[in-house]
Motif scaffolding. Structure first.
Motif: not given
Length: 210
Positions: A126-133, A3-10
């Motif tokens: 997907t994964l746009n429906q809650v906060g990062a925490e 899995i690649a996660i592009i972006g390392t912010g919250n």
């Protein structure tokens, strides 16, 4: 999965935290892999670090966790991702006449725009429906949180559902990618309650059956 996660912010950081110890080989795609905060996140989560295009090329599943304002250039710079499964977890937020809100909708969506930037990729919204925490930790919630997904390829959605389950969510299929036009405003419901109605960030939606 690789899995690649592009972006390392919250958002990217908390997805990496949520996937820690779940058996996936995670790589953080960062503009500056030598950045101290990126290195600290990698050490905390057991992830590798690479430039974004390199991380995406090596992955089975690519997660886009970028600010919408820089998304188009950053996504196009990833190169040819034909046949790769790409999760778009971004909401197309920007300044509107009514304040911060969605800048597109009704006739298209951020998810559909991402698919246009990545021809041949299997884009799943997907994964746009809650906060990062909640992506990092949700086992404390009294009900398993639901996470809807929209995409045109059933095999891609099955792969994404596996990862969502590992993150602690109940994955529900919302239909084809045009249904991102529903999921992006749905994400705004969470944002409105969390940030403007005093509910805070420690909650998520659940599908409760009787």
């Amino acid at each position: 999965m690789r899995i690649a996660i592009i972006g390392t912010g919250n958002v990217g950081g908390d997805i990496a935290r949520g996937l820690r110890g779940k058996g996936h080989a995670v790589t953080l795609g960062a503009r500056n892999p030598d950045d101290a905060e990126v290195k600290a996140l990698a050490a905390e989560t057991g992830a590798g670090v690479a430039f974004p295009a390199e991380a995406a090329t090596r992955a089975d599943l690519v997660i886009l966790a970028l600010p919408w304002g820089v998304a188009e250039g950053a996504v196009k710079a990833l190169g040819d991702l034909s046949d790769k499964v790409v999760i778009d977890c971004m909401n197309p937020l920007g300044r509107t006449a009514a304040g911060m809100g969605l800048t597109i909708g009704h006739t298209t969506s951020g998810g559909e725009m991402v698919a246009g930037w990545l021809p041949g990729a299997q884009v799943v919204k997907t994964l746009n429906q809650v906060g990062a925490e909640i992506m990092a930790q949700n086992a404390h919630l009294p009900h398993r949180p639901v996470m809807f997904m929209a995409g045109d390829n059933d095999a891609a959605k099955a792969q994404v559902a596996e990862m969502l389950t590992d993150l602690g969510f109940e994955p529900l299929d919302a239909g084809d990618l045009t249904k991102a036009r529903l999921l992006e405003p749905f994400g705004m419901v969470w944002i409105n309650q969390a940030l403007f109605r005093g509910k805070g960030r420690n909650w998520a939606f659940a599908a409760v059956e009787g």
